[in-house]
Design an enzyme around this catalytic site. Structure first.
Site, short mmCIF file in Angstrom:
data_model
loop_
_atom_site.label_atom_id
_atom_site.label_comp_id
_atom_site.label_asym_id
_atom_site.label_seq_id
_atom_site.Cartn_x
_atom_site.Cartn_y
_atom_site.Cartn_z
N GLU A 35 0.83 -1.22 0.00
CA GLU A 35 0.00 0.00 0.00
C GLU A 35 0.87 1.27 0.00
OE1 GLU A 35 -1.36 1.90 3.54
OE2 GLU A 35 -1.26 0.00 4.65
N LYS A 167 -4.77 -1.97 14.15
CA LYS A 167 -4.01 -1.03 14.96
C LYS A 167 -4.57 -0.94 16.39
CE LYS A 167 -4.56 1.19 11.44
NZ LYS A 167 -5.01 2.27 10.59
N1 PSU Z 1 -1.37 1.02 9.56
C1 PSU Z 1 -0.18 1.68 9.70
N2 PSU Z 1 -0.02 2.85 9.07
C2 PSU Z 1 -0.97 3.37 8.26
C3 PSU Z 1 -2.22 2.66 8.08
C4 PSU Z 1 -2.35 1.50 8.76
O1 PSU Z 1 0.71 1.23 10.41
O2 PSU Z 1 -0.75 4.40 7.66
C5 PSU Z 1 -3.26 3.19 7.12
C6 PSU Z 1 -3.68 2.05 6.18
O3 PSU Z 1 -3.58 2.52 4.85
C7 PSU Z 1 -5.12 1.78 6.54
C8 PSU Z 1 -5.57 3.16 6.94
O4 PSU Z 1 -5.86 1.22 5.49
O5 PSU Z 1 -4.47 3.62 7.72
C9 PSU Z 1 -6.88 3.15 7.67
O6 PSU Z 1 -7.40 4.43 7.68
P1 PSU Z 1 -8.94 4.66 8.07
O7 PSU Z 1 -9.05 4.27 9.52
O8 PSU Z 1 -9.16 6.15 7.83
O9 PSU Z 1 -9.75 3.82 7.15
#
Ligand code: PSU
Ligand code: MN
Length: 311
Positions: A35, A167
Protein backbone atom coordinates in the site's frame (compact mmCIF):
# COMPACT_ATOMS: atom_id res chain seq x y z
CA UNK A 1 -0.78 -0.84 -20.30
CA UNK A 2 -4.08 -2.58 -19.65
CA UNK A 3 -7.42 -0.93 -20.22
CA UNK A 4 -10.27 -1.89 -17.97
CA UNK A 5 -13.45 -1.02 -19.77
CA UNK A 6 -16.43 0.27 -17.88
CA UNK A 7 -19.74 -1.60 -18.11
CA UNK A 8 -20.73 0.83 -20.84
CA UNK A 9 -18.19 0.26 -23.61
CA UNK A 10 -18.88 3.65 -25.11
CA UNK A 11 -17.53 5.33 -21.98
CA UNK A 12 -13.83 5.95 -21.65
CA UNK A 13 -11.96 3.11 -20.00
CA UNK A 14 -10.10 3.38 -16.71
CA UNK A 15 -6.37 3.26 -17.15
CA UNK A 16 -4.64 0.46 -15.28
CA UNK A 17 -0.93 0.73 -15.63
CA UNK A 18 1.45 -2.01 -14.59
CA UNK A 19 5.22 -2.22 -14.83
CA UNK A 20 6.32 -5.12 -17.04
CA UNK A 21 6.37 -8.26 -14.91
CA UNK A 22 9.69 -9.77 -14.03
CA UNK A 23 10.09 -13.18 -15.67
CA UNK A 24 11.92 -16.04 -14.01
CA UNK A 25 12.87 -19.31 -15.71
CA UNK A 26 9.38 -20.66 -14.88
CA UNK A 27 7.52 -17.59 -16.11
CA UNK A 28 6.04 -14.55 -14.38
CA UNK A 29 6.85 -14.25 -10.69
CA UNK A 30 4.03 -14.20 -8.14
CA UNK A 31 3.21 -10.64 -7.13
CA UNK A 32 2.70 -9.00 -3.75
CA UNK A 33 0.80 -5.72 -3.50
CA UNK A 34 2.03 -3.04 -1.09
CA UNK A 35 0.00 0.00 0.00
CA UNK A 36 1.01 3.64 -0.30
CA UNK A 37 -0.94 5.41 2.47
CA UNK A 38 1.67 4.15 4.90
CA UNK A 39 4.30 5.91 2.74
CA UNK A 40 2.45 9.19 2.16
CA UNK A 41 0.54 9.55 5.44
CA UNK A 42 1.54 6.80 7.88
CA UNK A 43 5.25 7.38 8.44
CA UNK A 44 7.53 10.44 8.55
CA UNK A 45 10.21 11.16 5.93
CA UNK A 46 12.83 9.71 5.46
CA UNK A 47 11.68 6.54 7.28
CA UNK A 48 8.80 6.21 4.83
CA UNK A 49 11.00 6.18 1.71
CA UNK A 50 13.55 3.80 3.21
CA UNK A 51 10.72 1.54 4.32
CA UNK A 52 9.05 1.57 0.88
CA UNK A 53 12.33 0.49 -0.71
CA UNK A 54 13.02 -2.16 1.93
CA UNK A 55 9.56 -3.69 1.58
CA UNK A 56 10.12 -4.11 -2.14
CA UNK A 57 13.56 -5.65 -1.47
CA UNK A 58 12.15 -8.16 1.06
CA UNK A 59 9.47 -9.28 -1.39
CA UNK A 60 12.12 -9.83 -4.09
CA UNK A 61 14.43 -11.71 -1.70
CA UNK A 62 11.62 -14.18 -1.10
CA UNK A 63 11.02 -14.88 -4.77
CA UNK A 64 8.09 -12.61 -5.55
CA UNK A 65 7.65 -9.32 -7.34
CA UNK A 66 6.54 -6.24 -5.36
CA UNK A 67 3.78 -4.04 -6.75
CA UNK A 68 3.40 -0.86 -4.73
CA UNK A 69 -0.07 0.46 -5.49
CA UNK A 70 -0.99 4.13 -5.92
CA UNK A 71 -2.91 6.44 -8.22
CA UNK A 72 -0.83 8.85 -10.25
CA UNK A 73 -2.50 11.51 -12.35
CA UNK A 74 -5.73 9.53 -12.13
CA UNK A 75 -4.10 6.33 -13.33
CA UNK A 76 -4.34 3.15 -11.23
CA UNK A 77 -0.79 1.89 -10.79
CA UNK A 78 0.67 -1.45 -9.65
CA UNK A 79 4.44 -1.14 -9.45
CA UNK A 80 6.18 2.21 -9.07
CA UNK A 81 9.57 3.52 -10.11
CA UNK A 82 11.98 4.69 -7.43
CA UNK A 83 11.33 8.33 -8.30
CA UNK A 84 7.59 7.72 -7.94
CA UNK A 85 8.19 6.22 -4.47
CA UNK A 86 10.26 9.29 -3.64
CA UNK A 87 7.44 11.55 -4.83
CA UNK A 88 4.86 9.78 -2.63
CA UNK A 89 7.21 9.96 0.36
CA UNK A 90 7.82 13.71 0.06
CA UNK A 91 4.86 15.39 -1.68
CA UNK A 92 2.28 17.13 0.49
CA UNK A 93 -0.44 17.14 -2.19
CA UNK A 94 -1.07 13.39 -2.30
CA UNK A 95 -4.59 12.54 -1.17
CA UNK A 96 -5.35 9.63 1.18
CA UNK A 97 -7.57 7.47 -1.02
CA UNK A 98 -9.95 4.91 0.37
CA UNK A 99 -12.62 3.14 -1.74
CA UNK A 100 -15.03 6.09 -1.80
CA UNK A 101 -12.33 8.43 -3.15
CA UNK A 102 -11.43 6.27 -6.18
CA UNK A 103 -13.88 7.76 -8.71
CA UNK A 104 -12.88 11.28 -7.68
CA UNK A 105 -9.12 10.84 -8.10
CA UNK A 106 -9.58 8.98 -11.40
CA UNK A 107 -11.97 11.56 -12.90
CA UNK A 108 -9.97 14.56 -11.66
CA UNK A 109 -6.61 12.97 -12.56
CA UNK A 110 -5.25 13.42 -9.05
CA UNK A 111 -2.44 11.69 -7.17
CA UNK A 112 -3.54 9.36 -4.42
CA UNK A 113 -2.00 7.09 -1.79
CA UNK A 114 -4.04 3.95 -1.26
CA UNK A 115 -5.31 2.57 2.05
CA UNK A 116 -5.85 -1.13 2.71
CA UNK A 117 -9.35 -0.87 1.20
CA UNK A 118 -8.35 0.81 -2.07
CA UNK A 119 -5.12 -1.20 -2.37
CA UNK A 120 -7.19 -4.42 -2.18
CA UNK A 121 -9.63 -3.05 -4.76
CA UNK A 122 -6.85 -2.15 -7.22
CA UNK A 123 -4.74 -5.28 -6.53
CA UNK A 124 -7.74 -7.46 -7.37
CA UNK A 125 -8.24 -5.61 -10.65
CA UNK A 126 -4.62 -6.33 -11.54
CA UNK A 127 -5.04 -10.00 -10.60
CA UNK A 128 -2.78 -9.73 -7.54
CA UNK A 129 -3.88 -12.11 -4.79
CA UNK A 130 -1.59 -11.27 -1.86
CA UNK A 131 -1.05 -7.92 -0.16
CA UNK A 132 1.22 -6.95 2.74
CA UNK A 133 0.41 -4.04 5.05
CA UNK A 134 1.09 -2.95 8.65
CA UNK A 135 -2.21 -2.95 10.46
CA UNK A 136 -5.68 -2.83 8.98
CA UNK A 137 -8.18 -0.15 9.89
CA UNK A 138 -11.18 -1.24 11.95
CA UNK A 139 -13.84 -0.13 14.37
CA UNK A 140 -12.68 3.00 16.20
CA UNK A 141 -13.00 3.33 19.97
CA UNK A 142 -15.39 5.76 21.60
CA UNK A 143 -18.84 6.97 20.85
CA UNK A 144 -18.33 8.66 17.47
CA UNK A 145 -19.31 6.14 14.78
CA UNK A 146 -16.22 5.38 12.67
CA UNK A 147 -15.62 2.06 10.93
CA UNK A 148 -12.77 1.87 8.41
CA UNK A 149 -13.65 1.01 4.80
CA UNK A 150 -10.91 -1.63 5.14
CA UNK A 151 -13.43 -3.94 6.84
CA UNK A 152 -16.15 -4.03 4.14
CA UNK A 153 -13.41 -4.34 1.53
CA UNK A 154 -12.19 -7.49 3.29
CA UNK A 155 -15.76 -8.79 3.16
CA UNK A 156 -16.07 -8.33 -0.60
CA UNK A 157 -12.68 -8.49 -2.33
CA UNK A 158 -10.78 -11.79 -2.68
CA UNK A 159 -7.30 -10.68 -1.66
CA UNK A 160 -5.20 -12.21 1.13
CA UNK A 161 -4.08 -9.41 3.45
CA UNK A 162 -1.02 -10.01 5.61
CA UNK A 163 -1.01 -7.68 8.62
CA UNK A 164 0.00 -7.44 12.28
CA UNK A 165 -3.65 -7.34 13.34
CA UNK A 166 -5.64 -4.15 13.62
CA UNK A 167 -4.01 -1.03 14.96
CA UNK A 168 -4.06 -0.92 18.76
CA UNK A 169 -5.65 2.54 18.61
CA UNK A 170 -8.87 0.75 17.59
CA UNK A 171 -11.55 -1.24 19.38
CA UNK A 172 -10.11 -4.70 18.72
CA UNK A 173 -12.99 -6.85 20.07
CA UNK A 174 -15.50 -4.85 17.99
CA UNK A 175 -13.27 -5.13 14.92
CA UNK A 176 -13.12 -8.93 15.25
CA UNK A 177 -16.89 -9.10 15.77
CA UNK A 178 -17.41 -7.06 12.60
CA UNK A 179 -15.19 -9.45 10.63
CA UNK A 180 -17.06 -12.46 11.99
CA UNK A 181 -20.46 -10.99 11.10
CA UNK A 182 -19.33 -10.38 7.53
CA UNK A 183 -17.71 -13.76 7.07
CA UNK A 184 -14.05 -12.78 6.94
CA UNK A 185 -11.72 -15.62 7.98
CA UNK A 186 -8.98 -14.47 10.39
CA UNK A 187 -5.83 -16.58 10.67
CA UNK A 188 -3.02 -16.28 13.21
CA UNK A 189 0.41 -16.92 11.71
CA UNK A 190 2.30 -18.90 14.35
CA UNK A 191 -0.18 -17.76 17.01
CA UNK A 192 -3.68 -18.41 18.40
CA UNK A 193 -4.01 -14.75 19.30
CA UNK A 194 -5.20 -11.79 17.29
CA UNK A 195 -2.08 -9.58 17.43
CA UNK A 196 -2.46 -5.98 18.62
CA UNK A 197 -0.12 -4.33 16.11
CA UNK A 198 2.54 -2.94 18.53
CA UNK A 199 2.26 -6.06 20.70
CA UNK A 200 2.08 -9.76 19.90
CA UNK A 201 -1.02 -10.56 21.92
CA UNK A 202 -4.40 -9.00 22.57
CA UNK A 203 -6.14 -11.68 24.63
CA UNK A 204 -8.47 -12.21 21.63
CA UNK A 205 -8.35 -15.37 19.55
CA UNK A 206 -8.23 -15.95 15.80
CA UNK A 207 -10.30 -18.50 13.84
CA UNK A 208 -7.33 -20.82 13.25
CA UNK A 209 -3.61 -20.92 13.79
CA UNK A 210 -1.42 -21.64 10.75
CA UNK A 211 2.32 -22.25 10.83
CA UNK A 212 3.43 -22.19 7.22
CA UNK A 213 2.82 -20.40 3.90
CA UNK A 214 1.53 -23.73 2.49
CA UNK A 215 -1.20 -23.88 5.16
CA UNK A 216 -2.34 -20.37 4.23
CA UNK A 217 -2.30 -21.29 0.53
CA UNK A 218 -4.50 -24.35 1.23
CA UNK A 219 -7.08 -22.15 2.96
CA UNK A 220 -7.01 -19.62 0.08
CA UNK A 221 -7.66 -22.47 -2.39
CA UNK A 222 -10.49 -23.90 -0.29
CA UNK A 223 -12.09 -20.47 -0.09
CA UNK A 224 -11.89 -20.20 -3.88
CA UNK A 225 -13.38 -23.71 -4.34
CA UNK A 226 -16.25 -22.74 -2.06
CA UNK A 227 -16.96 -19.80 -4.34
CA UNK A 228 -16.35 -17.32 -1.53
CA UNK A 229 -15.38 -13.90 -2.82
CA UNK A 230 -14.32 -12.40 0.48
CA UNK A 231 -10.76 -11.57 1.49
CA UNK A 232 -8.64 -13.44 4.00
CA UNK A 233 -6.80 -11.90 6.92
CA UNK A 234 -3.43 -13.40 7.89
CA UNK A 235 -2.27 -11.90 11.18
CA UNK A 236 1.46 -12.05 11.89
CA UNK A 237 2.63 -10.89 15.32
CA UNK A 238 5.38 -8.27 15.33
CA UNK A 239 8.81 -9.94 15.86
CA UNK A 240 9.43 -10.30 19.62
CA UNK A 241 12.56 -8.13 19.57
CA UNK A 242 10.58 -5.15 18.27
CA UNK A 243 7.44 -5.63 20.38
CA UNK A 244 6.07 -2.90 22.63
CA UNK A 245 4.22 -4.31 25.65
CA UNK A 246 0.51 -3.42 25.49
CA UNK A 247 0.56 -1.91 29.03
CA UNK A 248 3.40 0.39 27.98
CA UNK A 249 1.67 1.79 24.87
CA UNK A 250 -1.89 1.97 26.19
CA UNK A 251 -1.43 5.21 28.25
CA UNK A 252 0.01 6.93 25.17
CA UNK A 253 -2.88 5.71 23.02
CA UNK A 254 -5.30 7.08 25.65
CA UNK A 255 -3.51 10.42 25.61
CA UNK A 256 -3.49 10.59 21.78
CA UNK A 257 -7.20 9.69 21.69
CA UNK A 258 -8.12 12.42 24.15
CA UNK A 259 -6.03 14.99 22.27
CA UNK A 260 -7.76 14.00 19.01
CA UNK A 261 -11.10 14.43 20.75
CA UNK A 262 -10.20 17.87 22.17
CA UNK A 263 -8.94 19.05 18.78
CA UNK A 264 -11.97 17.69 16.95
CA UNK A 265 -9.88 15.46 14.68
CA UNK A 266 -12.14 13.04 12.85
CA UNK A 267 -12.71 11.09 9.65
CA UNK A 268 -9.73 10.23 7.49
CA UNK A 269 -7.40 12.44 9.55
CA UNK A 270 -7.78 10.47 12.76
CA UNK A 271 -5.67 7.41 11.92
CA UNK A 272 -2.59 9.37 10.69
CA UNK A 273 -2.92 11.72 13.70
CA UNK A 274 -3.06 8.91 16.27
CA UNK A 275 -0.16 6.97 14.71
CA UNK A 276 2.04 10.08 14.58
CA UNK A 277 1.13 11.14 18.13
CA UNK A 278 1.78 7.70 19.62
CA UNK A 279 5.13 7.71 17.82
CA UNK A 280 6.06 11.10 19.36
CA UNK A 281 4.86 10.08 22.82
CA UNK A 282 6.84 6.82 22.78
CA UNK A 283 10.02 8.61 21.68
CA UNK A 284 9.78 6.88 18.30
CA UNK A 285 9.74 3.40 19.91
CA UNK A 286 6.39 2.79 18.23
CA UNK A 287 7.86 3.94 14.93
CA UNK A 288 10.56 1.26 15.17
CA UNK A 289 7.91 -1.34 15.98
CA UNK A 290 5.79 -0.17 13.05
CA UNK A 291 8.73 -0.48 10.65
CA UNK A 292 9.72 -3.93 11.95
CA UNK A 293 6.24 -5.38 11.58
CA UNK A 294 5.79 -3.96 8.08
CA UNK A 295 9.06 -5.54 6.96
CA UNK A 296 8.19 -8.86 8.53
CA UNK A 297 4.75 -8.89 6.90
CA UNK A 298 6.29 -8.27 3.46
CA UNK A 299 8.49 -11.37 3.89
CA UNK A 300 5.57 -13.57 4.96
CA UNK A 301 3.35 -12.24 2.15
CA UNK A 302 6.01 -13.09 -0.45
CA UNK A 303 6.28 -16.62 0.94
CA UNK A 304 2.48 -17.01 0.73
CA UNK A 305 2.42 -15.68 -2.85
CA UNK A 306 5.08 -18.25 -3.80
CA UNK A 307 3.18 -21.05 -2.00
CA UNK A 308 0.06 -20.17 -3.98
CA UNK A 309 1.94 -20.98 -7.20
CA UNK A 310 2.96 -24.43 -5.86
CA UNK A 311 0.60 -27.35 -5.84
N1 PSU B 1 -1.37 1.02 9.56
C1 PSU B 1 -0.18 1.68 9.70
N2 PSU B 1 -0.02 2.85 9.07
C2 PSU B 1 -0.97 3.37 8.26
C3 PSU B 1 -2.22 2.66 8.08
C4 PSU B 1 -2.35 1.50 8.76
O1 PSU B 1 0.71 1.23 10.41
O2 PSU B 1 -0.75 4.40 7.66
C5 PSU B 1 -3.26 3.19 7.12
C6 PSU B 1 -3.68 2.05 6.18
O3 PSU B 1 -3.58 2.52 4.85
C7 PSU B 1 -5.12 1.78 6.54
C8 PSU B 1 -5.57 3.16 6.94
O4 PSU B 1 -5.86 1.22 5.49
O5 PSU B 1 -4.47 3.62 7.72
C9 PSU B 1 -6.88 3.15 7.67
O6 PSU B 1 -7.40 4.43 7.68
P1 PSU B 1 -8.94 4.66 8.07
O7 PSU B 1 -9.05 4.27 9.52
O8 PSU B 1 -9.16 6.15 7.83
O9 PSU B 1 -9.75 3.82 7.15
MN1 MN C 1 -12.79 6.27 9.35
Amino acid sequence: MLHLSSHDASKRSIILSVRPQVQSAEGALPRVALESTVIAHGLPYPHNLRLARRLEAHVREHGAEPATIAILHGELRAGLTDSELHYLATATTVRKVSRRDLPIVVAQKLDGATTVASTMFIAHRFGIEVFATGGIGGVHRGTVFDVSADLPELAQTPVTVVCAGAKAILDLPATLEWLETHGVTVLGYGTDQFPAFYSRESGLTVDARVDSPAEVAAIVRAKRQLGMTSGLLVCVPVPAAAELPAQAVEPFIQQALSEADQRGIRGKAITPFLLARVSELTGEASLRTNLALLENNARVAAQIAVALTER
